[in-house]
Design an enzyme around this catalytic site. Structure first.
Site, short mmCIF file in Angstrom:
data_model
loop_
_atom_site.label_atom_id
_atom_site.label_comp_id
_atom_site.label_asym_id
_atom_site.label_seq_id
_atom_site.Cartn_x
_atom_site.Cartn_y
_atom_site.Cartn_z
N LYS A 1 -11.31 -0.74 13.81
CA LYS A 1 -10.78 0.07 14.89
C LYS A 1 -9.35 -0.40 15.19
O LYS A 1 -9.00 -1.54 14.89
CB LYS A 1 -11.69 -0.03 16.13
CG LYS A 1 -11.71 -1.40 16.82
CD LYS A 1 -10.82 -1.41 18.03
CE LYS A 1 -10.84 -2.72 18.76
NZ LYS A 1 -9.85 -2.84 19.83
N LYS B 1 -7.20 -7.23 31.44
CA LYS B 1 -6.62 -8.50 31.02
C LYS B 1 -6.17 -9.29 32.25
O LYS B 1 -5.93 -8.73 33.32
CB LYS B 1 -5.45 -8.28 30.07
CG LYS B 1 -5.88 -7.72 28.72
CD LYS B 1 -4.73 -7.71 27.72
CE LYS B 1 -5.21 -7.27 26.36
NZ LYS B 1 -6.14 -8.25 25.75
N HIS C 1 -15.41 -0.44 22.71
CA HIS C 1 -16.36 -1.47 23.12
C HIS C 1 -17.23 -1.02 24.30
O HIS C 1 -18.46 -1.10 24.26
CB HIS C 1 -15.63 -2.75 23.50
CG HIS C 1 -14.84 -3.35 22.39
ND1 HIS C 1 -15.19 -3.23 21.06
CD2 HIS C 1 -13.72 -4.11 22.39
CE1 HIS C 1 -14.32 -3.88 20.30
NE2 HIS C 1 -13.43 -4.40 21.09
N VAL D 1 0.82 -1.21 0.00
CA VAL D 1 0.00 0.00 0.00
C VAL D 1 0.85 1.26 0.00
O VAL D 1 0.33 2.36 -0.29
CB VAL D 1 -0.98 0.01 1.20
CG1 VAL D 1 -1.97 -1.13 1.08
CG2 VAL D 1 -0.24 -0.05 2.52
N ASP E 1 -17.02 -1.91 14.84
CA ASP E 1 -16.78 -2.34 16.22
C ASP E 1 -17.48 -3.69 16.33
O ASP E 1 -18.71 -3.75 16.40
CB ASP E 1 -17.34 -1.36 17.24
CG ASP E 1 -17.00 -1.75 18.68
OD1 ASP E 1 -16.84 -2.97 18.93
OD2 ASP E 1 -16.91 -0.87 19.55
N HIS E 2 -16.72 -4.77 16.33
CA HIS E 2 -17.34 -6.09 16.19
C HIS E 2 -18.29 -6.42 17.34
O HIS E 2 -19.16 -7.28 17.21
CB HIS E 2 -16.28 -7.18 16.03
CG HIS E 2 -15.54 -7.51 17.29
ND1 HIS E 2 -14.42 -6.82 17.70
CD2 HIS E 2 -15.76 -8.46 18.23
CE1 HIS E 2 -13.99 -7.33 18.84
NE2 HIS E 2 -14.76 -8.33 19.18
N ASP F 1 -7.71 0.78 23.92
CA ASP F 1 -7.99 -0.46 23.18
C ASP F 1 -9.40 -0.97 23.41
O ASP F 1 -10.02 -1.52 22.50
CB ASP F 1 -6.98 -1.54 23.60
CG ASP F 1 -7.15 -2.83 22.80
OD1 ASP F 1 -7.15 -2.76 21.56
OD2 ASP F 1 -7.30 -3.90 23.42
#
Length: 488
Positions: A147, A337, A239, A91, A176-177, A234
């Site tokens: 994202k 996490k 989310h 790219v 945004d899954h 993140d």
């Protein structure tokens, strides 16, 4: 204007981790269900020297690894691979992008097209510019962006400006899954399809709301990206704030893109800014150290990274939405996490009854609560007070019980579509309801940037927490100083 059905899909970054884990298996799932447009052709592109046959081998291997075992069907796979081709392109090379554009032009043959940019965000504007230079940004084209859209407000604006120079906003589909998950869809159905809840969905009846996205994993292969982003950028910026919007928004006039997204942006613009001393009192940042998750010893974040770091792997926020519906109700947002268990859930605690007629017998009346679990299992549980069986000679005893709806069990006969299957189908059909609009992205960044600035100005560093726990002790204080407790 609604975009026509896409008959061509180009995936930039088609050999990357996201493509192999989620994108290609999702397209295969739609193929197996007979839901892909019959004329759809799929062109993969990425750096490297793969040819079409090599890419099809990679696609087949990705589906074998990541598609559910019960859905691996040789006939469906052959039919899917017949749709697929590949052309390598760097790219950063204008010549390579021009050659790719010529291939896309020939493959489109005048039909609608979707371009999925599964690359680093810094390439979004250059890729769009190359598509525009080749005339591939016509009204039948749309672009999907993964994202994160930037790492702060300024970079997000720059990326969005570059994309907007080529594609009109109604043809930009920001992914945004989480918005494609079945449980998130059901949140809207629960709120706006039932007369029971909407009269109670306000500050008069709700005491607090908690939204938790907890992961048991560490940074795994994303250490480089994650150390630049951290939990706030993140996870919370996209989310959690999207879940907040769906929980708190006013009823849209219709279930269509503009109505839904207009209500979501109102929530984001009503978020009380966190500045100065409010950042220290309303937020907690943490970083995991060595510990155990699920009985297995795991290293600390710095051990995985291989160096010192001030990046947060946990963040908790006490947020307020300053509007009539939610005035005074705290929204506790938490993500991290190396938590004890993987879960995404929304916990809504209703206000206590004004007076207990059972107090004379020592019965404790707990507030009613609604738990909307989104993963790993989708379920809805309503906690109610119930008489404990017995003669109650010393007074009536009460226990809290749950009306529990297991959605997987309730709809056991129906296939569960994963997030990217739904999102791809909507994008190919030109339906933007489950995608994020530019003003949402930028409003979210503006709020999050205020928190980052507060951390920086106060020189706040993440508090340590052992892996396998629910974060640093100060996260507990964040709620308990207001008489609340995290649901764990």
């Amino acid at each position: 204007m609604t975009a026509p059905l896409a008959t061509h899909l180009t995936i930039f970054g088609a050999t990357g981790d996201l493509a192999q884990r989620m994108l290609l298996p999702s397209l295969y799932g739609l193929q197996r269900e007979g839901l892909l447009p019959p004329a759809l052709r799929i062109l993969g592109s990425a750096r490297g020297e793969l040819d079409g046959e090599g890419f099809r081998t990679l696609v087949a291997a990705a589906i074998a690894r990541h598609a559910p075992a019960g859905e691996r069907d040789p006939a469906s796979l052959r039919a899917f691979l017949e749709r697929v081709d590949f052309q390598p392109a760097d790219v950063s090379s204008p010549e390579a992008m021009a050659a790719l554009a010529r291939t896309i032009t020939a493959a489109r043959d005048g039909g609608g097209a979707a371009y999925h940019l599964s690359t680093a965000p810094r390439w979004y504007a250059p890729i769009c510019a190359a598509l525009g230079a080749a005339g591939l940004n016509d009204p039948g084209a749309r672009v999907l962006l993964e994202k994160p859209i930037g790492h702060d407000l300024a970079s997000s604006v720059a990326i969005n400006d570059g994309v907007a120079a080529v594609f009109d906003e109604d043809r930009v589909f920001r992914v945004d899954h989480y918005l494609g998950k079945e449980g998130v869809q059901n949140l809207l159905a629960l709120r706006f399809g039932n007369a029971l809840f909407e009269p109670l969905w306000n500050a008069r009846h709700i005491e607090q709301v908690q939204i938790t996205v907890a992961e048991t994993v560490g940074v795994e292969g994303r250490a480089g990206y994650y150390d630049e982003a951290g939990a706030l950028r993140d996870m919370l910026q996209n989310h959690l704030l999207q879940l907040l919007c769906l929980t708190a928004m006013e009823p849209p006039a219709h279930f269509e893109p503009h109505s839904v997204r207009n209500e979501k942006i109102k929530v984001l613009r009503s978020l009380r800014p966190l500045r100065g001393g409010d950042v220290a009192s309303h937020t907690v940042a943490g970083q995991y150290t060595a510990g155990a998750v699920g009985g297995t010893a795991v290293p600390g974040y710095r051990d995985e990274l291989g160096r010192d770091s001030r990046t947060e792997t946990f963040v908790a926020v006490r947020a307020h939405i300053d509007n009539w519906r939610w005035s005074g109700v705290p929204f506790y947002l938490r993500t991290g996490k190396r938590m004890p268990r993987r879960c995404t859930e929304i916990y809504i605690q209703f206000r206590a009854i004004p007076h207990s007629i059972f107090a004379g017998g020592g019965a404790r009346v707990a507030p009613n609560a609604l738990v909307i679990a989104l993963q790993p299992e989708e379920r809805i549980a309503l906690a109610l007070m119930n008489k404990t069986p017995g003669l109650d000679r010393g007074g009536v005893k009460l226990s809290q019980v749950a009306l529990d709806l297991d959605l997987r069990h309730a709809f056991a006969e129906q296939r569960r579509f994963i997030a990217y299957e739904r999102l791809y189908l909507d994008a190919l059909e030109g339906n933007g309801t489950l995608f994020v609009r530019r003003d949402e992205i930028e409003a979210a960044w503006q709020w999050v940037d205020g928190i980052h600035a507060g951390w920086r100005d106060a020189d706040l560093t993440p508090k340590s927490y052992p892996a396998g726990t629910w974060g640093p002790a100060s996260a507990v204080v964040l709620t308990e100083r207001h008489g609340h407790s995290w649901r764990e």
